[in-house]
Every structure is written in structure tokens, then in C-alpha cells.
Design a protein around this motif. Structure first.
Motif, PDB file in Angstrom:
ATOM      1  N   GLU A 157       0.834  -1.207   0.000  1.00  0.00           N
ATOM      2  CA  GLU A 157       0.000   0.000   0.000  1.00  0.00           C
ATOM      3  C   GLU A 157       0.870   1.259   0.000  1.00  0.00           C
ATOM      4  O   GLU A 157       0.516   2.266  -0.618  1.00  0.00           O
ATOM      5  CB  GLU A 157      -0.926   0.015   1.218  1.00  0.00           C
ATOM      6  CG  GLU A 157      -2.039  -0.996   1.154  1.00  0.00           C
ATOM      7  CD  GLU A 157      -2.963  -0.931   2.359  1.00  0.00           C
ATOM      8  OE1 GLU A 157      -2.911   0.062   3.127  1.00  0.00           O
ATOM      9  OE2 GLU A 157      -3.741  -1.881   2.551  1.00  0.00           O
ATOM     10  N   GLY A 158       2.009   1.181   0.686  1.00  0.00           N
ATOM     11  CA  GLY A 158       2.928   2.324   0.710  1.00  0.00           C
ATOM     12  C   GLY A 158       3.419   2.674  -0.682  1.00  0.00           C
ATOM     13  O   GLY A 158       3.492   3.851  -1.049  1.00  0.00           O
ATOM     14  N   PHE A 159       3.746   1.651  -1.478  1.00  0.00           N
ATOM     15  CA  PHE A 159       4.193   1.917  -2.844  1.00  0.00           C
ATOM     16  C   PHE A 159       3.079   2.474  -3.708  1.00  0.00           C
ATOM     17  O   PHE A 159       3.320   3.303  -4.585  1.00  0.00           O
ATOM     18  CB  PHE A 159       4.838   0.677  -3.477  1.00  0.00           C
ATOM     19  CG  PHE A 159       6.311   0.702  -3.330  1.00  0.00           C
ATOM     20  CD1 PHE A 159       7.104   1.351  -4.258  1.00  0.00           C
ATOM     21  CD2 PHE A 159       6.915   0.130  -2.226  1.00  0.00           C
ATOM     22  CE1 PHE A 159       8.479   1.414  -4.100  1.00  0.00           C
ATOM     23  CE2 PHE A 159       8.274   0.189  -2.048  1.00  0.00           C
ATOM     24  CZ  PHE A 159       9.063   0.842  -3.003  1.00  0.00           C
ATOM     25  N   CYS A 160       1.856   2.048  -3.460  1.00  0.00           N
ATOM     26  CA  CYS A 160       0.717   2.648  -4.178  1.00  0.00           C
ATOM     27  C   CYS A 160       0.638   4.139  -3.866  1.00  0.00           C
ATOM     28  O   CYS A 160       0.404   4.961  -4.764  1.00  0.00           O
ATOM     29  CB  CYS A 160      -0.584   1.954  -3.788  1.00  0.00           C
ATOM     30  SG  CYS A 160      -0.735   0.288  -4.461  1.00  0.00           S
ATOM     31  N   GLN A 161       0.848   4.506  -2.603  1.00  0.00           N
ATOM     32  CA  GLN A 161       0.830   5.916  -2.206  1.00  0.00           C
ATOM     33  C   GLN A 161       1.979   6.687  -2.871  1.00  0.00           C
ATOM     34  O   GLN A 161       1.808   7.831  -3.278  1.00  0.00           O
ATOM     35  CB  GLN A 161       0.910   6.053  -0.681  1.00  0.00           C
ATOM     36  CG  GLN A 161      -0.319   5.599   0.043  1.00  0.00           C
ATOM     37  CD  GLN A 161      -1.490   6.537  -0.167  1.00  0.00           C
ATOM     38  OE1 GLN A 161      -1.341   7.706  -0.520  1.00  0.00           O
ATOM     39  NE2 GLN A 161      -2.679   6.026   0.052  1.00  0.00           N
ATOM     40  N   LEU A 162       3.150   6.050  -2.981  1.00  0.00           N
ATOM     41  CA  LEU A 162       4.292   6.700  -3.616  1.00  0.00           C
ATOM     42  C   LEU A 162       4.030   6.962  -5.096  1.00  0.00           C
ATOM     43  O   LEU A 162       4.569   7.905  -5.670  1.00  0.00           O
ATOM     44  CB  LEU A 162       5.559   5.861  -3.447  1.00  0.00           C
ATOM     45  CG  LEU A 162       6.128   5.793  -2.039  1.00  0.00           C
ATOM     46  CD1 LEU A 162       7.280   4.797  -1.987  1.00  0.00           C
ATOM     47  CD2 LEU A 162       6.579   7.158  -1.558  1.00  0.00           C
TER      48      LEU A 162
END
Length: 130
Positions: A38-43
Motif C-alpha cells: 500500500e505504501g508503494f501505491c501511495q508513492l
């Protein structure tokens, strides 16, 4: 990149919500993720000024997240503060190339000091010098 954007990557809902509430109250823009994926989606949506990263999470943990981040040339240079309850947090933070860390439970003053260090003062914190 907005200088007041913070990404919080932590699987503990209470911690994510508490950090978000505190930082938004201080004037920062906060986005959250429950794991590294999910963090990479936010990035992919916006590059933050700072990432607050838990190490022990399901799906993609903090070590995997940092390794993947290091392999992305467009994302290098984003400061990371490890946030963990692990007893060896200093050693583990250094092992993934992160010098800054906060232990859980999080000391609010230390959290705000580190966020301000990397993001600067928000408009609500800035003082007018007349």
C-alpha cells in the motif's frame, strides 16, 4: 513534492490514526498505508517529504519496502524514519540504511522534532518576522 507531506506506513490502525491526527493538527498533509505494498501505491500518487516506516508488517514488511525503494531511482533520497517497538531498533534501522528511528510507544516531541527536521515548519507553525 510538497514539503509538508508525510507518508505513514504501519499496520497498526491506532498508530496510523494517532500519527495522522497529530500531524494534521500541526498542519502537515498525511497519507497512510497498512503495509509496504500500500505504501508503494501511495508513492505512485505523490512523492512525500518523509516516510515513517514500521518494520514488522504483513504483506510487505519494512525491510522489503526499503529494499524496493532503493531499487527505484525516481524515489531515492526520500528520508525515512523507522518506527518500531523492536528492542533492537537502532541496530535494525542502521541495517537497512536508515539513521533515524522512533521507538513505540512514540514520544510526541521526538516525532514532531523529526517531522519538522525533514519537512520544515508548516504554515501554521511558521512565525512572521516583522
Amino acid at each position: 513534492m510538497n514539503s509538508s507531506d508525510v507518508l505513514v506506513v504501519d499496520d497498526d490502525t491506532d498508530i496510523r490514526e494517532s500519527i495522522t491526527y497529530l500531524l494534521e493538527y500541526e498542519g502537515y498533509k498525511v497519507r497512510t498505508a497498512a503495509n509496504g505494498v500500500e505504501g508503494f501505491c501511495q508513492l505512485g500518487m505523490a512523492r512525500p517529504s518523509l516516510i515513517l516506516l514500521d518494520l514488522m508488517m504483513p504483506v510487505m514488511d519494512g525491510w522489503q519496502f526499503k529494499t524496493k525503494l532503493d531499487g527505484e531511482p525516481d524515489l531515492t533520497g526520500i528520508p525515512i524514519v523507522v518506527v518500531s517497538a523492536d528492542g533492537n531498533i537502532a541496530e535494525k534501522s542502521l541495517s537497512i540504511g536508515v539513521e533515524e528511528f522512533l521507538t513505540k510507544p512514540i514520544d510526541i516531541e521526538n516525532l514532531l522534532r523529526l517531522v519538522k527536521k525533514y519537512c520544515g515548519a508548516t504554515p501554521s507553525q511558521a512565525t512572521l518576522d516583522l
